[in-house]
Design an enzyme around this catalytic site. Structure first.
Site, PDB file in Angstrom:
ATOM      1  N   ARG A 166      -4.243   0.434  -2.482  1.00 22.88           N
ATOM      2  CA  ARG A 166      -3.536  -0.970  -2.311  1.00 22.88           C
ATOM      3  C   ARG A 166      -3.242  -1.395  -3.577  1.00 22.88           C
ATOM      4  NH1 ARG A 166      -7.641  -0.627   1.292  1.00 22.88           N
ATOM      5  NH2 ARG A 166      -7.459  -0.891   3.489  1.00 22.88           N
TER       6      ARG A 166
ATOM      7  N   GLN B 148       0.747  -1.213  -0.091  1.00 23.52           N
ATOM      8  CA  GLN B 148       0.028  -0.081   0.033  1.00 23.52           C
ATOM      9  C   GLN B 148       0.773   1.270   0.030  1.00 23.52           C
ATOM     10  OE1 GLN B 148      -1.368   0.654   4.325  1.00 23.52           O
ATOM     11  NE2 GLN B 148      -1.735  -1.530   3.963  1.00 23.52           N
TER      12      GLN B 148
ATOM     13  N   HIS C 173       0.119   5.724   0.717  1.00 21.92           N
ATOM     14  CA  HIS C 173      -0.749   6.754   1.516  1.00 21.92           C
ATOM     15  C   HIS C 173      -0.612   8.024   0.851  1.00 21.92           C
ATOM     16  CE1 HIS C 173      -1.565   3.802   4.587  1.00 21.92           C
ATOM     17  NE2 HIS C 173      -0.228   3.922   5.091  1.00 21.92           N
TER      18      HIS C 173
ATOM     19  N   GLU D 293       2.867   7.916   8.645  1.00 27.65           N
ATOM     20  CA  GLU D 293       2.807   7.063   9.807  1.00 27.65           C
ATOM     21  C   GLU D 293       4.168   6.632  10.465  1.00 27.65           C
ATOM     22  OE1 GLU D 293       0.207   3.984   8.239  1.00 27.65           O
ATOM     23  OE2 GLU D 293       1.825   2.707   7.697  1.00 27.65           O
TER      24      GLU D 293
ATOM     25  N   HIS E 270       4.767   0.394   1.138  1.00 31.40           N
ATOM     26  CA  HIS E 270       5.223  -0.577   2.195  1.00 31.40           C
ATOM     27  C   HIS E 270       4.210  -1.775   2.194  1.00 31.40           C
ATOM     28  CE1 HIS E 270       2.430   2.473   3.562  1.00 31.40           C
ATOM     29  NE2 HIS E 270       2.126   1.531   4.739  1.00 31.40           N
TER      30      HIS E 270
END
Length: 398
Positions: free
Chosen positions: A283, A97, A99, A134, A264
């Site tokens: 994804r 995936q 972000h 994140e 990642h």
């Protein structure tokens, strides 16, 4: 200071033991428990009990954003708690995936709304208009694919280590690409492999990776991971795509920061994850959920480096993890008998105890937080000190 009632997410890749044991519940659990959410995300806000009755953290903040978040935080983030703290327990590999950045999230969310996609539509990539950087800090050894290899490294693995003729044209794509853009083109090539030949490709890759893992060397651990995820996700092209990604095993206390555009997949282990208060995920494989390869290729940035981070000592048993984003900052504190001031005064914080028992003290009173428990510290709580013995993580704004 308020104890939180976190929300457990029962995703299929989760553990039957890790979160339950952290919280002191019987294990193994009947259903997998993948994530423990502590925060105010509207889809799964934590419960809070105050004298007026039980509510949820998002409702509490919405009623008094300045009092709960502080004036600066409330103004910068529109009255919204800007971060979400999680415990992540992966028994199987998560999806490959990426972000979005804030601009990408705003544009993507607006475009999907204009297309008429309902808020709960499974084909949505953007469930909100926020970015989702994140950081993941390992509680146990935690295996990851994080970021893309350099072009030379990826080509070495494909041509010299695996030596599979079926991948020669992918290696050529990598080496002929301008700078690292060849990696994006190679990723597109793999994820768009002709359907009738995908089984042969995956079988050859798994056999080749097993041979590399058996003979050892610098690529053995990564190839062993590819073999394992092939067993967990049979027939998935994400298995082949993993060859282009950097492999690492975080040791407890180490972390990785994942900025926008970083490709990642988290593979196995238990860790504390802190992210912007979003659930935007695009994804490309290793999942039964919605996959959007063109959108992922548009977002993925092959130049994004994802180094393993060591905790930076700040004094008094407090350590910080550097993350260059405004939404959050992660700290870890090893508490003993001496009072330690927790970082983040003046803004909202969430504290999670992962070992022992922590006693938090503020002008508003004291609060005991046991292993597996978490609490919300509002801006109005001011200076908060803590004693142990305990290990705690502190989520604060960046």
């Amino acid at each position: 200071m308020d104890l939180l009632e976190p929300v457990t997410q029962p995703y299929a890749w989760g553990s039957h033991t890790a979160i339950a044991e952290l919280q002191g519940r019987p294990a193994p659990t009947q259903e997998p428990e993948a994530e423990l959410w502590m925060g105010a995300h509207p889809s799964a806000p934590s419960g809070v009990a105050r004298p007026g009755g039980r509510t949820t953290l998002d409702v509490l903040i919405a009623a008094d954003p300045v009092g709960e978040l502080g004036g600066l935080c409330a103004a910068e983030f529109g009255g919204r708690l800007p971060f979400l703290l999680k415990v992540l327990a992966a028994e199987k590999a998560l999806s490959i995936q990426v972000h979005p950045s804030r601009a990408q999230a705003e544009a993507g969310f607006r475009a999907e709304n204009e297309r008429g996609l309902a808020p709960g539509d499974k084909s949505r990539n953007y469930v909100d208009d926020w970015p989702k950087p994140e950081i993941l800090c390992a509680l146990t050894p935690f295996e990851v694919f994080a970021g893309l290899r350099t072009p030379d490294d990826a080509a070495t693995l494909l041509l010299k280590e695996l030596g599979l003729g079926i991948l020669d044209r992918v290696a050529v794509t990598i080496l002929e690409g301008e700078r690292s853009q060849g990696l994006t083109a190679a990723l597109a090539q793999i994820l768009g492999w002709p359907e009738g030949n995908r089984g042969e490709l995956i079988d050859q890759v798994v056999q080749g990776c097993a041979a590399v893992a058996d003979r050892g060397g610098p690529y053995a651990a990564a190839c062993a991971a590819t073999v394992r995820i092939a067993a967990e996700h049979p027939g998935d092209l994400g298995v082949v795509a993993s060859l282009l990604m950097r492999h690492a095993v975080l040791q407890p206390g180490q972390a990785v920061f994942m900025p926008a555009g970083g490709l990642h997949a988290y593979l196995h282990g238990t860790g504390v994850e802190l992210l912007a208060n979003s659930d935007n995920v695009v994804r490309a494989g290793l999942t039964p959920k919605h996959i959007d390869v063109p959108e992922l290729l548009k977002l993925a940035d092959p130049a994004v480096a994802v180094p393993v981070l060591e905790p930076r000592p700040l004094g008094g048993g407090v350590f910080g993890y550097d993350s260059p984003v405004p939404e959050f900052r992660l700290y870890r504190a090893q508490l003993g008998g001496t009072e330690v001031e927790l970082p983040g005064t003046g803004g909202p914080r969430i504290v999670l105890c992962t070992q022992g028992t922590a006693v938090l003290r503020a002008e508003t009173g004291d609060l005991t937080v046991d292993r597996g428990e978490s609490c919300f510290l509002s801006a109005a709580d001011g200076v908060v000190s803590a004693t142990g013995p305990a290990s705690v993580f502190i989520a604060a704004i960046g």
